[in-house]
Write an enzyme that holds these catalytic residues in place. Structure first.
Site, PDB file in Angstrom:
ATOM      1  N   HIS A  75      48.069 100.369 -97.988  1.00 49.50           N
ATOM      2  CA  HIS A  75      46.890 100.585 -98.846  1.00 49.50           C
ATOM      3  C   HIS A  75      47.075 101.862 -99.647  1.00 49.50           C
ATOM      4  CE1 HIS A  75      43.630  97.927 -96.881  1.00 49.50           C
ATOM      5  NE2 HIS A  75      44.816  97.427 -96.642  1.00 49.50           N
ATOM      6  N   TYR A 207      33.959 102.157 -96.923  1.00 48.09           N
ATOM      7  CA  TYR A 207      33.063 102.997 -96.125  1.00 48.09           C
ATOM      8  C   TYR A 207      31.732 103.045 -96.857  1.00 48.09           C
ATOM      9  CZ  TYR A 207      37.148 104.839 -93.593  1.00 48.09           C
ATOM     10  OH  TYR A 207      38.274 104.969 -92.816  1.00 48.09           O
ATOM     11  N   PRO A 298      35.529 108.363 -85.252  1.00 48.42           N
ATOM     12  CA  PRO A 298      36.523 107.525 -85.942  1.00 48.42           C
ATOM     13  C   PRO A 298      36.387 107.446 -87.471  1.00 48.42           C
ATOM     14  CG  PRO A 298      34.965 106.163 -84.711  1.00 48.42           C
ATOM     15  CD  PRO A 298      34.663 107.578 -84.360  1.00 48.42           C
ATOM     16  N   LYS A 302      41.472 109.288 -87.744  1.00 53.63           N
ATOM     17  CA  LYS A 302      42.455 110.326 -87.408  1.00 53.63           C
ATOM     18  C   LYS A 302      42.961 110.319 -85.964  1.00 53.63           C
ATOM     19  CE  LYS A 302      42.899 112.244 -91.345  1.00 53.63           C
ATOM     20  NZ  LYS A 302      43.617 111.118 -91.946  1.00 53.63           N
ATOM     21  N   TYR A 390      42.562 112.137 -96.077  1.00 55.05           N
ATOM     22  CA  TYR A 390      42.583 110.769 -95.550  1.00 55.05           C
ATOM     23  C   TYR A 390      44.020 110.284 -95.341  1.00 55.05           C
ATOM     24  CZ  TYR A 390      40.955 106.043 -94.629  1.00 55.05           C
ATOM     25  OH  TYR A 390      40.687 104.841 -94.028  1.00 55.05           O
TER      26      TYR A 390
HETATM   27  P1  RFL Z   1      44.708 106.548 -75.074  1.00 56.32           P
HETATM   28  O1  RFL Z   1      45.013 105.505 -76.087  1.00 56.32           O
HETATM   29  O2  RFL Z   1      43.338 106.635 -74.556  1.00 56.32           O
HETATM   30  O3  RFL Z   1      45.743 106.341 -73.893  1.00 56.32           O
HETATM   31  C1  RFL Z   1      45.613 107.010 -72.660  1.00 56.32           C
HETATM   32  C2  RFL Z   1      46.235 106.156 -71.588  1.00 56.32           C
HETATM   33  O4  RFL Z   1      46.191 106.855 -70.351  1.00 56.32           O
HETATM   34  C3  RFL Z   1      45.785 105.957 -69.328  1.00 56.32           C
HETATM   35  N1  RFL Z   1      45.193 106.740 -68.232  1.00 56.32           N
HETATM   36  C4  RFL Z   1      45.815 106.989 -67.065  1.00 56.32           C
HETATM   37  N2  RFL Z   1      47.029 106.659 -66.612  1.00 56.32           N
HETATM   38  C5  RFL Z   1      47.352 107.063 -65.379  1.00 56.32           C
HETATM   39  N3  RFL Z   1      46.519 107.789 -64.567  1.00 56.32           N
HETATM   40  C6  RFL Z   1      45.297 108.141 -64.983  1.00 56.32           C
HETATM   41  N4  RFL Z   1      44.482 108.844 -64.194  1.00 56.32           N
HETATM   42  C7  RFL Z   1      44.904 107.748 -66.296  1.00 56.32           C
HETATM   43  N5  RFL Z   1      43.778 107.919 -67.017  1.00 56.32           N
HETATM   44  C8  RFL Z   1      43.976 107.311 -68.180  1.00 56.32           C
HETATM   45  C9  RFL Z   1      44.800 105.026 -70.029  1.00 56.32           C
HETATM   46  O5  RFL Z   1      44.655 103.800 -69.324  1.00 56.32           O
HETATM   47  C10 RFL Z   1      45.484 104.864 -71.366  1.00 56.32           C
HETATM   48  O6  RFL Z   1      46.376 103.770 -71.379  1.00 56.32           O
HETATM   49  O7  RFL Z   1      45.067 108.014 -75.620  1.00 56.32           O
HETATM   50  P2  RFL Z   1      46.224 108.481 -76.653  1.00 56.32           P
HETATM   51  O8  RFL Z   1      47.541 107.918 -76.294  1.00 56.32           O
HETATM   52  O9  RFL Z   1      46.038 109.948 -76.781  1.00 56.32           O
HETATM   53  O10 RFL Z   1      45.820 107.777 -78.055  1.00 56.32           O
HETATM   54  C11 RFL Z   1      44.645 108.123 -78.748  1.00 56.32           C
HETATM   55  C12 RFL Z   1      44.104 106.915 -79.517  1.00 56.32           C
HETATM   56  O11 RFL Z   1      44.020 105.806 -78.646  1.00 56.32           O
HETATM   57  C13 RFL Z   1      42.737 107.206 -80.148  1.00 56.32           C
HETATM   58  O12 RFL Z   1      42.700 108.513 -80.674  1.00 56.32           O
HETATM   59  C14 RFL Z   1      42.406 106.219 -81.284  1.00 56.32           C
HETATM   60  O13 RFL Z   1      42.243 104.925 -80.808  1.00 56.32           O
HETATM   61  C15 RFL Z   1      41.129 106.662 -82.028  1.00 56.32           C
HETATM   62  N6  RFL Z   1      40.721 105.731 -83.076  1.00 56.32           N
HETATM   63  C16 RFL Z   1      41.349 105.727 -84.317  1.00 56.32           C
HETATM   64  N7  RFL Z   1      42.392 106.534 -84.549  1.00 56.32           N
HETATM   65  C17 RFL Z   1      43.056 106.485 -85.753  1.00 56.32           C
HETATM   66  O14 RFL Z   1      44.003 107.254 -85.961  1.00 56.32           O
HETATM   67  N8  RFL Z   1      42.701 105.592 -86.748  1.00 56.32           N
HETATM   68  C18 RFL Z   1      41.664 104.734 -86.581  1.00 56.32           C
HETATM   69  O15 RFL Z   1      41.428 103.917 -87.475  1.00 56.32           O
HETATM   70  C19 RFL Z   1      40.917 104.800 -85.351  1.00 56.32           C
HETATM   71  N9  RFL Z   1      39.894 103.963 -85.127  1.00 56.32           N
HETATM   72  C20 RFL Z   1      39.686 104.814 -82.836  1.00 56.32           C
HETATM   73  C21 RFL Z   1      39.281 103.941 -83.902  1.00 56.32           C
HETATM   74  C22 RFL Z   1      39.072 104.717 -81.605  1.00 56.32           C
HETATM   75  C23 RFL Z   1      38.071 103.795 -81.407  1.00 56.32           C
HETATM   76  N10 RFL Z   1      37.521 103.734 -80.111  1.00 56.32           N
HETATM   77  C24 RFL Z   1      37.276 102.530 -79.417  1.00 56.32           C
HETATM   78  C25 RFL Z   1      37.428 104.940 -79.324  1.00 56.32           C
HETATM   79  C26 RFL Z   1      38.276 103.037 -83.724  1.00 56.32           C
HETATM   80  C27 RFL Z   1      37.645 102.981 -82.489  1.00 56.32           C
HETATM   81  C28 RFL Z   1      36.518 101.983 -82.377  1.00 56.32           C
HETATM   82  C1  PHB Z   2      39.528 100.236 -87.936  1.00 50.07           C
HETATM   83  O1  PHB Z   2      40.039  99.373 -88.676  1.00 50.07           O
HETATM   84  O2  PHB Z   2      39.336 100.042 -86.739  1.00 50.07           O
HETATM   85  C2  PHB Z   2      39.124 101.534 -88.507  1.00 50.07           C
HETATM   86  C3  PHB Z   2      39.432 101.832 -89.813  1.00 50.07           C
HETATM   87  C4  PHB Z   2      39.043 103.045 -90.358  1.00 50.07           C
HETATM   88  C5  PHB Z   2      38.329 103.938 -89.582  1.00 50.07           C
HETATM   89  C6  PHB Z   2      38.035 103.644 -88.267  1.00 50.07           C
HETATM   90  C7  PHB Z   2      38.428 102.444 -87.715  1.00 50.07           C
HETATM   91  O3  PHB Z   2      37.925 105.095 -90.128  1.00 50.07           O
END
Ligand code: RFL
Ligand code: PHB
Length: 395
Positions: A75, A207, A298, A302, A390
């Protein structure tokens, strides 16, 4: 008790832990990854979708960029919709050609797990009661990770522990009281997100700020849409039958409402919104990375990108330690990572503020936020600032 030894003991098989393990492996450094959940759970967890260029580049460098290059949707713009009227931001033109790639976190995780298992490298799923031990500075002990697997006790001795175990993980929680300083903000709203088997009709993410609240039109692939609406943090999903969700998306997206395509909904969830930083990201021989150390709301997309940036710094430092015998990078890790994290915190907080309604208690501030977004959309300079952040600040 089963005993084992490795160079780097990694807790958590999310993006941070898996990218760290893969990059270390490419440089001949051994690691063992301990993950609490099973493989299907880790691969199925619907989360992020937008990758910055530095994330795409690093995944390519460590040999897991093939499917991403074929299937990722590149994109070069994004849309912002204010009170129903759309403005397109040509991010690429404003940032000297930078772009973002839409590719689900689920897919990133699947590619990394497949690569690790294909190389026969250790990745332990369903590791219970993982406990980091012996990492304090000057303790004279060997750092270790104690855990249980299939009812048996294990101990993994290592040189360093990487706490990549997310916000609810054990590593940050195991540090002594007072070792960290916490900065935190919660928001009076959450996101209700759905994943739908419906081809996205928009070329860009949209957005939207509207009097009914925030909405986001996103996607995962040419067949799958990902859509969010602002809701209450304690929202009862019973009150949100699917027709109401589709209707609300259309209303909030205004001019873009007709782009909402209905389809079979395969996931519904509520995500709370939080800004959080724990500093420093190191205690003795234990290093924190990703969501274990910081959370962003989110709105700026980031979180995953920050997690990958952290482990780029951390792996650089570990490579320097093992290949050049220098600990300068390890000593500088927290400071280097934190400097960039606060800039992403600021951006995520700013986007969140401008795009959401904070409710009747903040009527004055909401008018100011609305005026700020109107101003940003009218100013080339302000839009360029938004675009620069962004697509991702330099590493
Ligand atoms: P994670 O992905 O949470 O992974 C951590 C792992 O550790 C395990 N764990 C354990 N393992 C062993 N012993 C324990 N005691 C443990 N406790 C936990 C867990 O099971 C898991 O597998 O952290 P990590 O690797 O730092 O990654 C971070 C990302 O997952 C997170 O920042 C993103 O998903 C945030 N996020 C977004 N980030 C973006 O860069 N772009 C996006 O578009 C974006 N959209 C989002 C998001 C997060 C969302 N939610 C659900 C929080 C959209 C949403 C809706
Ligand atoms: C997503 O596609 O899950 C998504 C995209 C942009 C955001 C957050 C989540 O800022």
């Amino acid at each position: 008790m089963a005993r084992q030894r490795t160079q780097v003991g990694i807790v958590g098989a999310g993006p941070a832990g898996l990218v760290l393990a893969q990059r270390l492996a490419r440089h001949g450094i051994e690691a063992v990854v301990l993950e609490r959940r099973d493989r299907a759970y880790v691969e199925g967890r619907i989360r992020a979708g937008v990758l910055e260029q530095h994330t795409v580049d690093l995944l390519g460098e460590i040999g897991v960029g093939g499917r991403l290059a074929r299937e990722g949707l590149v994109h070069d713009g994004v849309e912002i919709c204010l009170d129903g009227r759309r403005t397109r931001l040509d991010m690429s033109a404003m940032t000297g050609g930078k772009k973002v790639t839409v590719y689900g976190q689920t897919e990133v995780t699947k590619d990394l797990i497949a690569a690790r298992l294909a190389q026969d490298l250790p990745l332990v799923f369903e590791a219970e009661e993982v406990t980091p031990l012996g990492y304090a500075e000057g303790s004279g002990e060997t750092p270790r990770l104690a855990y249980r697997k299939d009812g048996e006790d294990h101990e993994l001795a290592c040189d360093f522990i990487a706490g990549c175990d997310g916000f609810h993980g054990v590593c940050r929680a195991s540090l002594p009281a007072g070792a960290l300083t916490f900065y935190e903000r919660t928001y009076p709203f959450a996101w209700l997100g759905i994943l739908a088997k419906a081809p996205p009709a928009s070329d860009e993410l949209i957005y939207a700020r509207s009097p009914r609240g925030f909405a986001l039109y996103s996607m995962r692939s040419p067949e799958v849409s990902r859509l969010y609406i602002q809701c209450r943090p304690d929202e009862d999903l019973e009150e949100w039958p699917l027709p109401r969700i589709w209707e609300e998306l259309r209303l909030r997206l205004g001019d873009a409402g007709h782009l909402v395509q209905e389809g079979e909904v395969t996931d519904v969830g509520v995500t709370p919104m939080r800004s959080f930083v724990a500093e420093p990201m190191r205690h003795g021989r234990l290093f924190l990375a990703g969501d274990a150390a910081h959370i962003v709301p989110p709105t700026g997309a980031k979180g995953l990108n920050l997690a990958v940036a952290d482990v780029r710094y951390l792996s650089d430092a570990l490579i320097e330690h093992y290949k050049e015998g220098s600990d300068a990078g390890l000593a500088a890790y927290s400071e280097r990572a934190i400097a960039r994290i606060w800039k992403a915190q600021r951006f995520s907080w700013w986007m969140t503020s401008m795009l959401h309604n904070f409710g009747p208690d903040q009527a004055f501030e909401d008018r100011v936020r609305q005026a700020e977004l109107e101003y940003v959309l009218s100013s080339e300079a302000a839009l360029t600032t938004l675009a620069e952040n962004y697509v991702g600040l330099p590493i």
